[in-house]
Every structure is written in C-alpha cells, then in structure tokens.
Design an enzyme around this catalytic site. Structure first.
Site, PDB file in Angstrom:
ATOM      1  N   LYS A   1     -32.835  20.771 -12.350  1.00  0.00           N
ATOM      2  CA  LYS A   1     -33.147  19.635 -11.485  1.00  0.00           C
ATOM      3  C   LYS A   1     -31.848  18.987 -11.004  1.00  0.00           C
ATOM      4  CE  LYS A   1     -35.462  17.923 -14.897  1.00  0.00           C
ATOM      5  NZ  LYS A   1     -36.325  17.160 -15.819  1.00  0.00           N
TER       6      LYS A   1
ATOM      7  N   THR B   1     -37.312   5.026 -10.304  1.00  0.00           N
ATOM      8  CA  THR B   1     -37.495   6.456 -10.567  1.00  0.00           C
ATOM      9  C   THR B   1     -37.751   6.735 -12.047  1.00  0.00           C
ATOM     10  OG1 THR B   1     -35.102   6.625 -10.771  1.00  0.00           O
ATOM     11  CG2 THR B   1     -36.047   7.226  -8.625  1.00  0.00           C
TER      12      THR B   1
ATOM     13  N   THR C   1     -39.431  10.400 -13.604  1.00  0.00           N
ATOM     14  CA  THR C   1     -39.453  11.554 -12.674  1.00  0.00           C
ATOM     15  C   THR C   1     -39.548  12.899 -13.405  1.00  0.00           C
ATOM     16  OG1 THR C   1     -37.046  11.425 -12.633  1.00  0.00           O
ATOM     17  CG2 THR C   1     -38.201  10.499 -10.739  1.00  0.00           C
ATOM     18  N   GLY C   2     -38.736  13.065 -14.446  1.00  0.00           N
ATOM     19  CA  GLY C   2     -38.666  14.364 -15.127  1.00  0.00           C
ATOM     20  C   GLY C   2     -39.970  14.705 -15.842  1.00  0.00           C
ATOM     21  N   CYS C   3     -40.537  13.709 -16.537  1.00  0.00           N
ATOM     22  CA  CYS C   3     -41.808  13.920 -17.258  1.00  0.00           C
ATOM     23  C   CYS C   3     -42.908  14.271 -16.257  1.00  0.00           C
ATOM     24  CB  CYS C   3     -42.212  12.652 -18.006  1.00  0.00           C
ATOM     25  SG  CYS C   3     -40.961  12.034 -19.133  1.00  0.00           S
TER      26      CYS C   3
HETATM   27  N1  ATP Z   1     -34.179   9.673  -5.351  1.00  0.00           N
HETATM   28  C1  ATP Z   1     -34.867  10.815  -5.331  1.00  0.00           C
HETATM   29  N2  ATP Z   1     -35.520  11.206  -4.206  1.00  0.00           N
HETATM   30  C2  ATP Z   1     -36.228  12.359  -4.186  1.00  0.00           C
HETATM   31  N3  ATP Z   1     -36.323  13.208  -5.240  1.00  0.00           N
HETATM   32  C3  ATP Z   1     -35.674  12.871  -6.380  1.00  0.00           C
HETATM   33  C4  ATP Z   1     -34.925  11.668  -6.502  1.00  0.00           C
HETATM   34  N4  ATP Z   1     -34.426  11.600  -7.782  1.00  0.00           N
HETATM   35  C5  ATP Z   1     -34.867  12.699  -8.420  1.00  0.00           C
HETATM   36  N5  ATP Z   1     -35.606  13.495  -7.597  1.00  0.00           N
HETATM   37  C6  ATP Z   1     -36.313  14.729  -7.946  1.00  0.00           C
HETATM   38  O1  ATP Z   1     -37.174  14.387  -9.022  1.00  0.00           O
HETATM   39  C7  ATP Z   1     -37.325  15.492  -9.913  1.00  0.00           C
HETATM   40  C8  ATP Z   1     -36.890  15.081 -11.330  1.00  0.00           C
HETATM   41  O2  ATP Z   1     -35.478  15.153 -11.383  1.00  0.00           O
HETATM   42  P1  ATP Z   1     -34.515  14.215 -12.235  1.00  0.00           P
HETATM   43  O3  ATP Z   1     -33.174  14.843 -12.134  1.00  0.00           O
HETATM   44  O4  ATP Z   1     -34.672  12.793 -11.784  1.00  0.00           O
HETATM   45  O5  ATP Z   1     -35.186  14.383 -13.663  1.00  0.00           O
HETATM   46  P2  ATP Z   1     -34.821  13.687 -15.029  1.00  0.00           P
HETATM   47  O6  ATP Z   1     -33.419  13.178 -15.002  1.00  0.00           O
HETATM   48  O7  ATP Z   1     -35.187  14.638 -16.094  1.00  0.00           O
HETATM   49  O8  ATP Z   1     -35.810  12.454 -15.072  1.00  0.00           O
HETATM   50  P3  ATP Z   1     -36.038  11.380 -16.272  1.00  0.00           P
HETATM   51  O9  ATP Z   1     -35.472  10.099 -15.801  1.00  0.00           O
HETATM   52  O10 ATP Z   1     -37.525  11.284 -16.381  1.00  0.00           O
HETATM   53  O11 ATP Z   1     -35.371  11.899 -17.508  1.00  0.00           O
HETATM   54  C9  ATP Z   1     -36.484  16.620  -9.301  1.00  0.00           C
HETATM   55  O12 ATP Z   1     -37.316  17.406  -8.480  1.00  0.00           O
HETATM   56  C10 ATP Z   1     -35.446  15.861  -8.472  1.00  0.00           C
HETATM   57  O13 ATP Z   1     -34.886  16.639  -7.439  1.00  0.00           O
HETATM   58  C1  HMH Z   2     -40.889   8.666 -24.481  1.00  0.00           C
HETATM   59  C2  HMH Z   2     -40.021   9.114 -23.367  1.00  0.00           C
HETATM   60  N1  HMH Z   2     -39.974  10.428 -23.051  1.00  0.00           N
HETATM   61  C3  HMH Z   2     -39.186  10.857 -22.040  1.00  0.00           C
HETATM   62  C4  HMH Z   2     -38.411   9.981 -21.305  1.00  0.00           C
HETATM   63  C5  HMH Z   2     -37.579  10.544 -20.175  1.00  0.00           C
HETATM   64  O1  HMH Z   2     -36.516   9.888 -19.801  1.00  0.00           O
HETATM   65  C6  HMH Z   2     -38.468   8.601 -21.679  1.00  0.00           C
HETATM   66  N2  HMH Z   2     -37.740   7.660 -21.014  1.00  0.00           N
HETATM   67  N3  HMH Z   2     -39.281   8.210 -22.696  1.00  0.00           N
END
Ligand code: ATP
Ligand code: HMH
Length: 268
Positions: free
Chosen positions: A175, A206, A209-211
C-alpha cells in the site's frame, strides 16, 4: 432466503469505532457479507491515539476461532492487530489449518505511532503468519519493519513486493498510501503485476484505511472473486470511504464505511 457469504476478522477492538474489529464488521455489512469476529485485544482508542491496550489470553482467541469455524464456517478470513508473538503463532496455525483464503494485514503501529505489535513478534510474522497468507497487505512502515526495504517513491514498490513475497504469501499488496501524489498500490504474486491507482483525497480523516481495505478484499474473496478482482473492488470501496471520511473528536476522524449505503440518507 439463502445465507450470505461468511467472513471472519481476527483483530483488535478500536473503542472509537474507526479501525480494527469495528471497521472490519462495518465494511463487511456494506459489502453484503456476514461478518464475524475473533477479538485478539481490546484498545482504548479515539481520534487522538491509543490510550491503552490489553491482549486476550491465547486460549480465548483459539476458542472464538473454533466456535465460528466448527459450526458456522467461513469463506474468507482477515487478520489485523495480533499484539504478541504468542497470538501471532496461534492465529497463523489456525488460519493455515482452514481452507478459506486469508487476508493478512500485518498491523504494526497505528496512524498516531502507537505500537500494536510487540517487537518480539516480528520474526513470527515473517516465518509463521506471512506464509499462511493468501494476500498480505503491508503499508510502507510495515514493509520497512518486516523486510528492511525503505520505499521513498513508486519505483521502490517492486523491490518491496519481492522482499515481502520471499516470506511466502501467495500475493502481496504493497500500500503506497503514505507516498505523496496519487494513491498507488502494487499487487503481485511474483508473475502477474497489477497497479492500483486512485486520486489522493486531501482529507485528514483517514483512520481505519488499512483495516477497511483488507476486510473489503476478504469480503470480495468470500463472494468468489479472484484475488486481482477482489483487490480492485476493495480499492474502489476504500477510496470512496476515504473521500467521505469525516471529523470526529479532536484528531483524525474515521473513513465512512457506509458511504455507498447512506448516500442521501444522513439528513434530518
Ligand atoms: N489520502 C488518500 N486518498 C486516497 N487513497 C488513500 C489515501 N490514503 C491512503 N489511501 C489508500 O488507502 C489504502 C490503505 O492504505 P494506507 O497506506 O493508508 O494503509 P494503512 O497505513 O495500513 O492504514 P491504517 O491507518 O489503517 O494502518 C490504500 O489503497 C492507499 O493507497
Ligand atoms: C485495534 C486496531 N487495529 C488496527 C489499527 C490500524 O491502525 C488500529 N488503529 N487499531
């Protein structure tokens, strides 16, 4: 009426409702599958950060998993926060023994920099959890922690993917959300390559987003889509959720999991 596909999340609880188990179940509802949960840890968390975290005993995690799989059955599993080496190893064993595809989000730290995984668990993630994954979905911090590859621009994503694939997941989705410019992710199994691009939404809300992305992939896999199809549909869903993210509390608000369900229904 026939039952919807069933999807299981194995993850931590986010009391603020934007990430973790809560994000997973909301995503599953929005995408038309039956969501179920194995809670691995409970966090006291809000828009400002993580104020506390408590792991569940490994026995409680195993028992929840068995209860769901032995009776209800699952068409896909998603893993998120696993907290400790002991939990990582137990969950890796459970998903390896299950036929359903597994989407592994190797959660390391929260958006606020709070640790959600002990440093002593990294080796178990590399050697036990990643080999059991159908799709692994690390962000750039997790790629650096797990594989020692530092991604500074889009051109480094291929090297990052190869490094994570060497631990044994069938597919990896790197990602690139934390890079400047377009939100670009790379999905590959080592032979096929799929670049997923979306406009960057200039929205600080945001959280989750990852979850959300990993749960959306699991939901689409449970409906019978291929990995590339599931990831493309999930990217579209998370992009819409980010575009609709809203302010809550004094910090980073959540993405809107219900964006496609509630359009036009949030008025009085
Ligand atoms: N500002 C944004 N606009 C559009 N897409 C985004 C943006 N930020 C993240 N994404 C997309 O969101 C998805 C999750 O990516 P991200 O890198 O944010 O995950 P993460 O860091 O694991 O998230 P988390 O904060 O939940 O741990 C990916 O498809 C990424 O390209
Ligand atoms: C419980 C939990 N899982 C995952 C994330 C991802 O950042 C978070 N903030 N909290």
């Amino acid at each position: 009426m026939s039952a919807p596909p069933r999807v299981l999340t194995v993850a931590g609880s986010d009391s603020g409702g934007g990430a973790g188990i809560q994000a997973d179940l909301k995503t599953m509802l929005a995408l038309g599958v039956h969501g179920m949960s194995v809670v691995t840890a409970v966090t006291a968390q809000n828009s400002l950060g993580v104020q506390g975290a408590w792991e569940l005993p490994v026995e409680a995690v195993r028992a929840q998993f068995r209860s769901v799989v032995d009776d209800i059955g699952v068409q896909a599993v998603k893993t998120g926060m696993l907290a400790s080496a002991e939990l990582v190893e137990a969950v890796a064993e459970l998903i390896a023994a299950t036929d359903a595809p597994a989407v592994v989000d190797p959660v390391g730290i929260s958006k606020h920099g709070d640790s959600l995984l002990a440093a002593s668990a990294l080796e178990s993630v590399r050697t036990k959890l990643l080999p059991a994954a159908t799709v692994a979905t690390p962000n750039l911090d997790e790629v650096a922690e797990l594989a020692g590859v530092h991604v500074g621009s889009e051109s480094d994503l291929r090297e990052a993917a190869a490094a994570v694939l060497s631990y044994g997941p069938r597919w990896v989705l790197i990602k690139g959300g934390h890079l400047p410019g377009e939100a670009v992710d790379l999905l590959t199994d080592g032979s096929e390559e799929h670049w997923l691009r979306a406009p960057r939404h200039d929205n600080r809300h945001t959280h989750g987003t990852g979850c959300t992305l990993a749960s959306a992939i699991a939901s689409q896999l449970a409906k019978g889509q291929s990995v590339p199809q599931a990831v493309a549909a999930a990217k579209e869903y998370v992009t819409g959720a980010i575009a609709a993210g809203f302010a809550l509390g004094g910090g980073i608000g959540p993405v809107d999991h219900g964006w496609a369900l509630t359009r036009g229904t949030r008025g009085a």
